[in-house]
Scaffold this motif. Structure first.
Motif, PDB file in Angstrom:
ATOM      1  N   GLN A 115       0.818  -1.217   0.000  1.00 28.07           N
ATOM      2  CA  GLN A 115       0.000   0.000   0.000  1.00 28.07           C
ATOM      3  C   GLN A 115       0.847   1.261   0.000  1.00 28.07           C
ATOM      4  OE1 GLN A 115      -2.723  -0.379   3.296  1.00 28.07           O
ATOM      5  NE2 GLN A 115      -4.144  -1.663   2.128  1.00 28.07           N
ATOM      6  N   ASP A 116       1.936   1.244   0.745  1.00 28.80           N
ATOM      7  CA  ASP A 116       2.829   2.405   0.773  1.00 28.80           C
ATOM      8  C   ASP A 116       3.472   2.636  -0.591  1.00 28.80           C
ATOM      9  OD1 ASP A 116       2.274   2.792   3.439  1.00 28.80           O
ATOM     10  OD2 ASP A 116       4.056   1.743   4.154  1.00 28.80           O
ATOM     11  N   PHE A 117       3.898   1.537  -1.229  1.00 26.59           N
ATOM     12  CA  PHE A 117       4.506   1.645  -2.557  1.00 26.59           C
ATOM     13  C   PHE A 117       3.487   2.170  -3.566  1.00 26.59           C
ATOM     14  CE2 PHE A 117       7.713  -1.991  -1.599  1.00 26.59           C
ATOM     15  CZ  PHE A 117       8.500  -1.107  -0.886  1.00 26.59           C
ATOM     16  N   GLU A 118       2.275   1.652  -3.501  1.00 26.32           N
ATOM     17  CA  GLU A 118       1.231   2.074  -4.436  1.00 26.32           C
ATOM     18  C   GLU A 118       0.928   3.567  -4.284  1.00 26.32           C
ATOM     19  OE1 GLU A 118      -2.035  -0.541  -3.713  1.00 26.32           O
ATOM     20  OE2 GLU A 118      -1.199  -2.180  -4.919  1.00 26.32           O
ATOM     21  N   LYS A 119       0.866   4.020  -3.039  1.00 25.50           N
ATOM     22  CA  LYS A 119       0.584   5.436  -2.783  1.00 25.50           C
ATOM     23  C   LYS A 119       1.710   6.321  -3.297  1.00 25.50           C
ATOM     24  CE  LYS A 119      -0.419   8.723   0.931  1.00 25.50           C
ATOM     25  NZ  LYS A 119      -0.608   8.908   2.398  1.00 25.50           N
ATOM     26  N   ALA A 120       2.955   5.956  -3.004  1.00 25.57           N
ATOM     27  CA  ALA A 120       4.108   6.740  -3.451  1.00 25.57           C
ATOM     28  C   ALA A 120       4.178   6.786  -4.975  1.00 25.57           C
ATOM     29  CB  ALA A 120       5.396   6.153  -2.884  1.00 25.57           C
ATOM     30  N   TYR A 121       3.889   5.648  -5.600  1.00 25.12           N
ATOM     31  CA  TYR A 121       3.920   5.594  -7.061  1.00 25.12           C
ATOM     32  C   TYR A 121       2.805   6.443  -7.661  1.00 25.12           C
ATOM     33  CZ  TYR A 121       3.253   4.012 -11.813  1.00 25.12           C
ATOM     34  OH  TYR A 121       3.077   3.990 -13.162  1.00 25.12           O
ATOM     35  N   ARG A 122       1.613   6.362  -7.096  1.00 26.72           N
ATOM     36  CA  ARG A 122       0.470   7.114  -7.624  1.00 26.72           C
ATOM     37  C   ARG A 122       0.751   8.615  -7.576  1.00 26.72           C
ATOM     38  NH1 ARG A 122      -2.893   4.774  -4.808  1.00 26.72           N
ATOM     39  NH2 ARG A 122      -3.123   6.252  -3.086  1.00 26.72           N
ATOM     40  N   ILE A 123       1.350   9.086  -6.484  1.00 29.37           N
ATOM     41  CA  ILE A 123       1.679  10.507  -6.359  1.00 29.37           C
ATOM     42  C   ILE A 123       2.699  10.920  -7.421  1.00 29.37           C
ATOM     43  CG2 ILE A 123       2.811  12.214  -4.880  1.00 29.37           C
ATOM     44  CD1 ILE A 123       1.611  10.687  -2.469  1.00 29.37           C
ATOM     45  N   ALA A 124       3.750  10.103  -7.576  1.00 32.88           N
ATOM     46  CA  ALA A 124       4.800  10.405  -8.559  1.00 32.88           C
ATOM     47  C   ALA A 124       4.249  10.371  -9.978  1.00 32.88           C
ATOM     48  CB  ALA A 124       5.957   9.428  -8.406  1.00 32.88           C
ATOM     49  N   LYS A 125       3.441   9.356 -10.264  1.00 34.09           N
ATOM     50  CA  LYS A 125       2.889   9.219 -11.621  1.00 34.09           C
ATOM     51  C   LYS A 125       1.980  10.389 -11.965  1.00 34.09           C
ATOM     52  CE  LYS A 125      -0.532   6.400 -12.482  1.00 34.09           C
ATOM     53  NZ  LYS A 125      -1.358   5.196 -12.744  1.00 34.09           N
ATOM     54  N   ASP A 126       1.073  10.730 -11.057  1.00 38.39           N
ATOM     55  CA  ASP A 126       0.144  11.837 -11.314  1.00 38.39           C
ATOM     56  C   ASP A 126       0.900  13.146 -11.531  1.00 38.39           C
ATOM     57  OD1 ASP A 126      -1.923  10.072 -11.053  1.00 38.39           O
ATOM     58  OD2 ASP A 126      -2.496  10.701  -9.030  1.00 38.39           O
ATOM     59  N   TYR A 127       1.938  13.344 -10.749  1.00 36.34           N
ATOM     60  CA  TYR A 127       2.740  14.567 -10.878  1.00 36.34           C
ATOM     61  C   TYR A 127       3.407  14.636 -12.251  1.00 36.34           C
ATOM     62  CZ  TYR A 127       6.600  17.837 -10.306  1.00 36.34           C
ATOM     63  OH  TYR A 127       7.510  18.869 -10.493  1.00 36.34           O
ATOM     64  N   HIS A 128       4.047  13.553 -12.640  1.00 40.31           N
ATOM     65  CA  HIS A 128       4.761  13.547 -13.923  1.00 40.31           C
ATOM     66  C   HIS A 128       3.805  13.669 -15.110  1.00 40.31           C
ATOM     67  CE1 HIS A 128       8.315  12.278 -11.632  1.00 40.31           C
ATOM     68  NE2 HIS A 128       9.013  12.561 -12.707  1.00 40.31           N
ATOM     69  N   LEU A 129       2.661  12.995 -15.034  1.00 39.79           N
ATOM     70  CA  LEU A 129       1.696  13.079 -16.133  1.00 39.79           C
ATOM     71  C   LEU A 129       1.145  14.493 -16.283  1.00 39.79           C
ATOM     72  CD1 LEU A 129      -0.297   9.737 -15.691  1.00 39.79           C
ATOM     73  CD2 LEU A 129       1.251  10.332 -17.566  1.00 39.79           C
ATOM     74  N   MET A 130       1.050  15.206 -15.183  1.00 43.68           N
ATOM     75  CA  MET A 130       0.527  16.572 -15.218  1.00 43.68           C
ATOM     76  C   MET A 130       1.584  17.568 -15.684  1.00 43.68           C
ATOM     77  SD  MET A 130      -1.146  18.791 -12.093  1.00 43.68           S
ATOM     78  CE  MET A 130       0.390  18.722 -11.128  1.00 43.68           C
ATOM     79  N   VAL A 131       2.804  17.419 -15.163  1.00 38.41           N
ATOM     80  CA  VAL A 131       3.855  18.407 -15.431  1.00 38.41           C
ATOM     81  C   VAL A 131       4.571  18.155 -16.756  1.00 38.41           C
ATOM     82  CG1 VAL A 131       6.040  19.370 -14.576  1.00 38.41           C
ATOM     83  CG2 VAL A 131       4.185  18.838 -12.973  1.00 38.41           C
ATOM     84  N   TYR A 132       4.709  16.884 -17.122  1.00 34.31           N
ATOM     85  CA  TYR A 132       5.494  16.543 -18.317  1.00 34.31           C
ATOM     86  C   TYR A 132       4.633  15.932 -19.421  1.00 34.31           C
ATOM     87  CZ  TYR A 132       9.244  17.111 -14.887  1.00 34.31           C
ATOM     88  OH  TYR A 132      10.072  17.604 -13.921  1.00 34.31           O
ATOM     89  N   LYS A 133       3.530  16.574 -19.708  1.00 34.56           N
ATOM     90  CA  LYS A 133       2.608  16.063 -20.729  1.00 34.56           C
ATOM     91  C   LYS A 133       3.282  15.883 -22.082  1.00 34.56           C
ATOM     92  CE  LYS A 133      -1.679  17.953 -18.775  1.00 34.56           C
ATOM     93  NZ  LYS A 133      -2.805  18.889 -19.012  1.00 34.56           N
ATOM     94  N   GLU A 134       4.062  16.857 -22.481  1.00 37.66           N
ATOM     95  CA  GLU A 134       4.717  16.800 -23.798  1.00 37.66           C
ATOM     96  C   GLU A 134       5.722  15.662 -23.868  1.00 37.66           C
ATOM     97  OE1 GLU A 134       3.907  18.484 -26.499  1.00 37.66           O
ATOM     98  OE2 GLU A 134       2.257  19.266 -25.262  1.00 37.66           O
ATOM     99  N   LYS A 135       6.403  15.426 -22.754  1.00 44.52           N
ATOM    100  CA  LYS A 135       7.377  14.331 -22.704  1.00 44.52           C
ATOM    101  C   LYS A 135       6.691  12.989 -22.967  1.00 44.52           C
ATOM    102  CE  LYS A 135       9.893  11.632 -19.270  1.00 44.52           C
ATOM    103  NZ  LYS A 135      10.238  11.502 -17.839  1.00 44.52           N
ATOM    104  N   PHE A 136       5.557  12.762 -22.327  1.00 46.30           N
ATOM    105  CA  PHE A 136       4.858  11.493 -22.495  1.00 46.30           C
ATOM    106  C   PHE A 136       4.267  11.363 -23.896  1.00 46.30           C
ATOM    107  CE2 PHE A 136       4.960  11.757 -17.833  1.00 46.30           C
ATOM    108  CZ  PHE A 136       5.391  10.481 -17.536  1.00 46.30           C
ATOM    109  N   LYS A 137       3.795  12.475 -24.433  1.00 47.47           N
ATOM    110  CA  LYS A 137       3.264  12.433 -25.802  1.00 47.47           C
ATOM    111  C   LYS A 137       4.367  12.097 -26.786  1.00 47.47           C
ATOM    112  CE  LYS A 137      -0.170  12.749 -28.553  1.00 47.47           C
ATOM    113  NZ  LYS A 137      -1.274  11.779 -28.440  1.00 47.47           N
ATOM    114  N   LYS A 138       5.541  12.670 -26.571  1.00 47.63           N
ATOM    115  CA  LYS A 138       6.685  12.392 -27.441  1.00 47.63           C
ATOM    116  C   LYS A 138       7.080  10.915 -27.352  1.00 47.63           C
ATOM    117  CE  LYS A 138      11.484  13.732 -28.325  1.00 47.63           C
ATOM    118  NZ  LYS A 138      12.638  14.574 -27.863  1.00 47.63           N
TER     119      LYS A 138
END
Length: 250
Positions: A51-74
């Motif tokens: 559960q701790d790993f899932e929570k930490a990952y979810r926070i990191a993933k949501d942050y990166h998807l929001m901030v680095y949209k162009e990176k993921f699209k590329k």
């Protein structure tokens, strides 16, 4: 962290199975933003701090998807561009999947697995990802003979398990162990490549088992010359053509 990851890969099982090492593995993956590998790790549902790993990952993933949209699209565009390249070049584009979360990987895999321009080796890699993600929904694959067949990742053996359970591989291995050990490694390597090309439908295709075994024995000069199966021969030749494409630099 890349150096740490290289060390982990040398004995990955220790970092997955030993609870005291799981947090080290997870932290390295998180720092490298190897999201696909984290998704695979979490999919096992066997982590001591799940559960701790899932929570930490979810926070990191949501942050990166929001901030680095162009990176993921590329990254998505780069992965899908593999269809424009020959078999031997496609692998380097699939390596970019490691930075993507599973929802994007699944979407790309569904698209690429039915594309005739994607090599069997690339499809094999995509299927392995979906199996390791324990995907529960059916996904279609365009097979070596241009048929569309579906599989469910959570119900499918991993490739290593497929090797261990394949009856053709077992019987051929037993034969060469007894009669010609010097050829065993080469023969089994060929069969494993064929299994990889057929994966995850290898057991359905490699029947009747005895015909496949005999054809491999004939190919390496060990057969009786009395049993031939043109259908099996044709499939093996088709798979060998795929191997040649991978080795061709024209």
């Amino acid at each position: 962290f890349k150096s740490a990851y290289a060390i982990i890969l040398e004995n990955k099982r220790i970092y997955i199975e030993e609870k005291s090492n799981q947090s080290v593995y997870f932290e390295v993956l998180l720092q490298l933003t190897y999201f696909l590998e984290i998704e695979k790790l979490l999919a096992q549902k066997s982590l001591v701090n799940q559960q701790d790993f899932e929570k930490a990952y979810r926070i990191a993933k949501d942050y990166h998807l929001m901030v680095y949209k162009e990176k993921f699209k590329k990254l998505e565009i780069e992965v899908t561009s593999l269809v424009d390249y020959p078999s031997f070049q496609q692998g380097k584009y699939l390596k970019k999947l490691i930075f993507l979360p599973k929802e994007i990987v699944i979407s790309l895999a569904k698209e690429l697995l039915v594309n005739p321009d994607v090599s069997l080796f690339s499809k094999n890699e995509l299927v392995q990802h979906l199996v390791q993600l324990r995907l529960t929904e059916p996904v279609e694959v365009l097979t070596y003979d241009n048929k569309v067949v579906s599989f469910v990742g959570s119900e499918t053996l991993t490739l290593n398990e497929a090797y261990q359970n394949n009856q053709v591989l077992k019987e051929v291995s037993d034969y060469f162990e007894q009669h010609n050990p010097s050829l065993k490694k080469e023969v089994l390597s060929t069969i494993k490549i064929h299994i990889g090309c057929l994966y995850p439908f290898q057991d359905e295709v490699m029947k009747p088992v005895q015909s496949w075994v005999e054809e491999y024995l004939e190919k390496y000069g060990q057969g009786s010359h009395s049993i031939t199966d043109s259908k099996v021969q044709n499939i093996q030749e088709r798979l060998d053509e795929e191997v040649l494409k991978l080795m061709s630099f024209d």
